[in-house]
Design a protein around this motif. Structure first.
Motif, PDB file in Angstrom:
ATOM      1  N   GLY A   1      30.918  38.337 -18.947  1.00 59.41           N
ATOM      2  CA  GLY A   1      31.128  39.754 -19.189  1.00 59.41           C
ATOM      3  C   GLY A   1      32.027  40.374 -18.148  1.00 59.41           C
ATOM      4  N   LEU A   2      32.040  41.703 -18.136  1.00 64.00           N
ATOM      5  CA  LEU A   2      32.857  42.488 -17.217  1.00 64.00           C
ATOM      6  C   LEU A   2      31.966  43.479 -16.487  1.00 64.00           C
ATOM      7  CD1 LEU A   2      35.792  43.293 -19.663  1.00 64.00           C
ATOM      8  CD2 LEU A   2      35.924  41.728 -17.711  1.00 64.00           C
ATOM      9  N   ALA A   3      32.270  43.726 -15.214  1.00 62.65           N
ATOM     10  CA  ALA A   3      31.482  44.661 -14.418  1.00 62.65           C
ATOM     11  C   ALA A   3      32.388  45.299 -13.364  1.00 62.65           C
ATOM     12  CB  ALA A   3      30.300  43.959 -13.753  1.00 62.65           C
ATOM     13  N   ARG A   4      31.902  46.395 -12.782  1.00 60.55           N
ATOM     14  CA  ARG A   4      32.640  47.103 -11.729  1.00 60.55           C
ATOM     15  C   ARG A   4      31.828  47.045 -10.441  1.00 60.55           C
ATOM     16  NH1 ARG A   4      34.001  53.292 -10.938  1.00 60.55           N
ATOM     17  NH2 ARG A   4      36.165  53.203 -10.221  1.00 60.55           N
ATOM     18  N   VAL A   5      32.483  46.674  -9.347  1.00 62.23           N
ATOM     19  CA  VAL A   5      31.807  46.425  -8.071  1.00 62.23           C
ATOM     20  C   VAL A   5      31.254  47.724  -7.500  1.00 62.23           C
ATOM     21  CG1 VAL A   5      32.095  45.614  -5.709  1.00 62.23           C
ATOM     22  CG2 VAL A   5      33.234  44.413  -7.584  1.00 62.23           C
ATOM     23  N   ASP A   6      29.973  47.694  -7.086  1.00 65.56           N
ATOM     24  CA  ASP A   6      29.338  48.806  -6.379  1.00 65.56           C
ATOM     25  C   ASP A   6      29.222  48.524  -4.884  1.00 65.56           C
ATOM     26  OD1 ASP A   6      28.938  50.148  -8.834  1.00 65.56           O
ATOM     27  OD2 ASP A   6      27.063  49.060  -9.165  1.00 65.56           O
TER      28      ASP A   6
ATOM     29  N   GLU B   1      29.424  59.225  -4.991  1.00 62.62           N
ATOM     30  CA  GLU B   1      29.314  59.705  -3.608  1.00 62.62           C
ATOM     31  C   GLU B   1      28.392  58.818  -2.782  1.00 62.62           C
ATOM     32  OE1 GLU B   1      28.017  63.784  -1.196  1.00 62.62           O
ATOM     33  OE2 GLU B   1      28.063  63.745  -3.386  1.00 62.62           O
ATOM     34  N   MET B   2      27.343  58.244  -3.418  1.00 63.66           N
ATOM     35  CA  MET B   2      26.416  57.382  -2.694  1.00 63.66           C
ATOM     36  C   MET B   2      27.085  56.129  -2.145  1.00 63.66           C
ATOM     37  SD  MET B   2      23.036  57.560  -5.161  1.00 63.66           S
ATOM     38  CE  MET B   2      22.103  56.457  -4.094  1.00 63.66           C
ATOM     39  N   LEU B   3      28.265  55.764  -2.695  1.00 68.28           N
ATOM     40  CA  LEU B   3      28.932  54.529  -2.297  1.00 68.28           C
ATOM     41  C   LEU B   3      30.140  54.763  -1.401  1.00 68.28           C
ATOM     42  CD1 LEU B   3      28.769  52.588  -5.685  1.00 68.28           C
ATOM     43  CD2 LEU B   3      27.273  52.344  -3.698  1.00 68.28           C
TER      44      LEU B   3
ATOM     45  N   LEU C   1      20.724  54.942  -7.456  1.00 64.49           N
ATOM     46  CA  LEU C   1      22.128  54.611  -7.683  1.00 64.49           C
ATOM     47  C   LEU C   1      22.360  54.188  -9.137  1.00 64.49           C
ATOM     48  CD1 LEU C   1      25.000  54.055  -6.571  1.00 64.49           C
ATOM     49  CD2 LEU C   1      24.229  51.707  -6.109  1.00 64.49           C
ATOM     50  N   VAL C   2      21.475  53.349  -9.673  1.00 64.39           N
ATOM     51  CA  VAL C   2      21.636  52.883 -11.059  1.00 64.39           C
ATOM     52  C   VAL C   2      21.636  54.062 -12.022  1.00 64.39           C
ATOM     53  CG1 VAL C   2      20.566  51.532 -12.898  1.00 64.39           C
ATOM     54  CG2 VAL C   2      20.622  50.624 -10.571  1.00 64.39           C
ATOM     55  N   LEU C   3      20.699  54.977 -11.853  1.00 62.53           N
ATOM     56  CA  LEU C   3      20.595  56.111 -12.773  1.00 62.53           C
ATOM     57  C   LEU C   3      21.760  57.085 -12.598  1.00 62.53           C
ATOM     58  CD1 LEU C   3      16.755  56.839 -12.742  1.00 62.53           C
ATOM     59  CD2 LEU C   3      18.074  55.250 -14.151  1.00 62.53           C
ATOM     60  N   LYS C   4      22.217  57.294 -11.365  1.00 62.09           N
ATOM     61  CA  LYS C   4      23.339  58.218 -11.149  1.00 62.09           C
ATOM     62  C   LYS C   4      24.638  57.660 -11.714  1.00 62.09           C
ATOM     63  CE  LYS C   4      21.526  60.807  -7.210  1.00 62.09           C
ATOM     64  NZ  LYS C   4      21.692  61.212  -5.796  1.00 62.09           N
ATOM     65  N   ILE C   5      24.851  56.362 -11.601  1.00 56.90           N
ATOM     66  CA  ILE C   5      26.039  55.759 -12.198  1.00 56.90           C
ATOM     67  C   ILE C   5      25.979  55.885 -13.709  1.00 56.90           C
ATOM     68  CG2 ILE C   5      27.199  53.554 -12.614  1.00 56.90           C
ATOM     69  CD1 ILE C   5      26.644  52.785  -9.752  1.00 56.90           C
ATOM     70  N   ASN C   6      24.808  55.690 -14.296  1.00 54.70           N
ATOM     71  CA  ASN C   6      24.668  55.831 -15.741  1.00 54.70           C
ATOM     72  C   ASN C   6      24.958  57.261 -16.185  1.00 54.70           C
ATOM     73  OD1 ASN C   6      23.924  54.657 -18.330  1.00 54.70           O
ATOM     74  ND2 ASN C   6      22.082  55.908 -18.215  1.00 54.70           N
TER      75      ASN C   6
END
Length: 294
Positions: free
Chosen positions: A212-217, A172-174, A155-160
């Motif tokens: 900081g800022l982040a987007r919820v997975d 799609e994984m989420l 998931l980490v690599l696909k989001i990147n």
């Protein structure tokens, strides 16, 4: 706000979600010359640290999202929602369970907020996941992610990759359909396992108050024995601690380590296999500078 001590900055995510506005082009008169000249353009690699123009965009983005986004401990967070965080966190790098790469390819930031400091009075755990491609500080490894955690690593690599391609939709994984697929290790279980591993294996010096800022997975509800867990991918993580506060942070960590392991902060070492002990992830620019100075 000054970003003078950045730990993590994703240029891919900034360009994907908050692209720079194209400069207005003025009409230009051109004359055609019958000359055949071959030119080769070589683009230098972008700097790892944000440029002045990117810092300006970050300030604008933060002002915008502070009005529109939620605190990470707000109840009812949805996948894809932007959150603001400001709390004490530890961080470390890691790699997938099956092999040891040349260097760790994922980084985790781990923190918790007690119930008396949250909006609904319940404790909350926060785990930020990102690629070490965007890590700006030399960081000690936490070793392998653990058995059965391949889903989170992917998931980490696909989001990147999606950020690099300018894709801002929910991966799609989420999606609800993908998360509902029967499997031996459910995504919520995997996330909780990795959180617990990283929480006990980061180096004591890699802990500070950060914002900081982040987007919820993922938003994993609380269970009978565990608080709810927010998993998110950060845009940036900034070290907001001052030197006296940093010492207070280390003293609190010393107290917590002694309670759990009966060892002081100076004696404590993460329980890692021999190949991972003392290993550091060093950002490419810092590694090249270190080699040049030798």
């Amino acid at each position: 706000m000054r970003f003078n001590n950045m730990i993590y900055f994703s240029r891919r995510r900034l360009n994907a979600f908050f692209p720079e506005r194209a400069a207005r082009r003025m009409p230009v008169l051109s004359a055609e010359v019958d000359l055949q000249v071959a030119t080769v353009a070589v683009s230098p690699a972008p700097p790892r640290n944000p440029t002045e123009s990117e810092l300006h965009r970050l300030r604008q983005v933060r002002r915008q999202l502070e009005r529109e986004s939620s605190y990470f401990h707000a109840p009812g967070l949805a996948v894809g929602e932007w959150i603001v965080f400001d709390l004490e966190m530890g961080w470390s790098t890691s790699h997938e369970d099956s092999k040891l790469p040349d260097f760790d390819d994922v980084v985790f930031f781990i923190g918790s907020l007690r119930g008396e400091r949250t909006l609904d009075g319940t404790p909350v755990d926060l785990m930020l996941c990102g690629s070490t491609e965007h890590l700006l500080k030399k960081t000690a490894t936490a070793g392998r992610m653990g058995s059965g955690t391949q889903w989170l690593h992917d998931l980490v690599l696909k989001i990147n990759d999606a950020d690099g391609n300018g894709l801002t939709g929910i991966p799609e994984m989420l999606t609800a359909a993908a998360l509902a697929v029967p499997r031996v290790n459910r995504p919520d279980q995997v996330a909780r396992w990795v959180f617990d591993i990283a929480k006990g294996h980061h180096a004591p010096q890699h802990r500070a108050r950060v914002h900081g800022l982040a987007r919820v997975d993922l938003h994993i509800p609380e269970s009978e024995f565990q608080p709810r867990l927010i998993v998110a991918t950060p845009l940036y993580v900034h070290d907001a601690s001052k030197k006296p506060a940093r010492w207070m942070t280390r003293l609190r960590l010393h107290r917590d380590l002694y309670r759990r392991h009966r060892r002081s902060i100076w004696q404590w070492r993460p329980d890692l296999p021999p190949r991972d002990r003392g290993r550091l992830y060093c950002p490419p620019g810092q590694a090249e500078a270190a080699e040049a100075s030798e």
